[in-house]
Design an enzyme around this catalytic site. Structure first.
Site, PDB file in Angstrom:
ATOM      1  N   ASN A  13       0.831  -1.208   0.000  1.00 56.94           N
ATOM      2  CA  ASN A  13       0.000   0.000   0.000  1.00 56.94           C
ATOM      3  C   ASN A  13       0.862   1.253   0.000  1.00 56.94           C
ATOM      4  OD1 ASN A  13      -2.994  -0.722   0.185  1.00 56.94           O
ATOM      5  ND2 ASN A  13      -2.021  -2.152   1.594  1.00 56.94           N
ATOM      6  N   ILE A  96      -1.587  -1.171  17.754  1.00 57.93           N
ATOM      7  CA  ILE A  96      -2.704  -0.315  18.186  1.00 57.93           C
ATOM      8  C   ILE A  96      -2.148   0.933  18.869  1.00 57.93           C
ATOM      9  CG2 ILE A  96      -4.681  -0.142  19.738  1.00 57.93           C
ATOM     10  CD1 ILE A  96      -5.125  -3.150  19.247  1.00 57.93           C
ATOM     11  N   HIS A 113      -8.227  -0.143   6.375  1.00 59.14           N
ATOM     12  CA  HIS A 113      -8.627  -1.401   7.024  1.00 59.14           C
ATOM     13  C   HIS A 113      -9.383  -2.263   6.020  1.00 59.14           C
ATOM     14  CE1 HIS A 113      -9.624  -4.155  10.181  1.00 59.14           C
ATOM     15  NE2 HIS A 113     -10.924  -3.988   9.979  1.00 59.14           N
ATOM     16  N   GLU A 182      -7.499  -2.073  -2.203  1.00 56.47           N
ATOM     17  CA  GLU A 182      -6.751  -1.205  -1.279  1.00 56.47           C
ATOM     18  C   GLU A 182      -5.816  -0.282  -2.053  1.00 56.47           C
ATOM     19  OE1 GLU A 182      -4.818  -4.121   1.198  1.00 56.47           O
ATOM     20  OE2 GLU A 182      -6.213  -3.686   2.820  1.00 56.47           O
TER      21      GLU A 182
END
Ligand code: GRF
Length: 198
Positions: A13, A96, A113, A182
């Site tokens: 990505n 996270i 996501h 994506e």
């Protein structure tokens, strides 16, 4: 406009963002790539595109008796003091982030996501979508780019796209179809967010 991209893995990505920038379609410049894994192939992609990289690993913090909040705070501080970016993009970032990071850079963090809003929050979203498809409980999944808030994958969606599950799909077929989406949606979302900041 300055963009900082955070990665943890292969960086396909990130590569889509680099390629979009080269085509003049990103609406900004990637000035730093950050990884929490020294071995992330995305670091090689950044170097090959002459983009500075920065690695910060949680295990170093744990070895020094420091906390996740220390890690998050220091990372946000490094990004802000060295770049003061307009946008921080989490592209396959598998850590996270706590309020210590989010509050420092609030409103400027977006995340990719591989699921639709409100579905399959958290890790292994593609695997879980595939299992539900095999159990006959799902015919499609999707991809979203959203603003980052402390609740994982819960921030306001910026862009979403559905991805169909097809009869006979193996897991890798669904993964391939999702990753292709994506790579299309992320550069478009980055450009749209930067446009909205003008
Ligand atoms: C992507 O599916 C991303 O949505 C998820 O992890 C994967 C990262 O892929 N969080 P890459 O590192 O960008 O190739």
């Amino acid at each position: 406009k300055k963009i900082v991209v955070l990665i943890s893995g292969s960086g396909s990505n990130l590569q889509a963002l680099i390629d979009a920038e080269k085509r003049g379609e990103l609406g900004g410049k990637i000035t730093l790539v950050v990884s929490n894994k020294k071995s992330a192939y995305g670091l090689t992609r950044a170097s090959e595109a002459s983009i500075p990289t920065y690695v910060q690993m949680l295990k170093d913090y744990k070895a020094a008796g420091k906390t996740r909040a220390d890690f998050d705070r220091d990372l946000a501080e490094h990004i802000e003091t060295t770049q003061a970016p307009d946008l921080i993009v989490l592209a396959g970032w598998m850590h996270i982030l706590s309020p210590a990071f989010i509050d420092r850079l609030s409103g400027r963090i977006i995340n990719l996501h591989p699921a639709l809003p409100g579905e399959l929050d958290g890790a292994h979203a593609i695997d879980r979508a595939y299992e539900e498809f095999k159990a006959g409980n799902r015919s499609r999944t999707g991809v979203m780019v959203h603003y980052v808030i402390p609740e994982v994958d819960k921030g306001e969606p910026i862009m979403t796209q559905e991805v169909p599950c097809k009869h006979g799909d193996l897991l890798e077929d669904l993964e391939t179809r999702i990753h292709a989406v994506e790579h299309q949606i992320l550069p478009k979302a980055v450009c749209a967010v930067l446009e909205s900041m003008k």
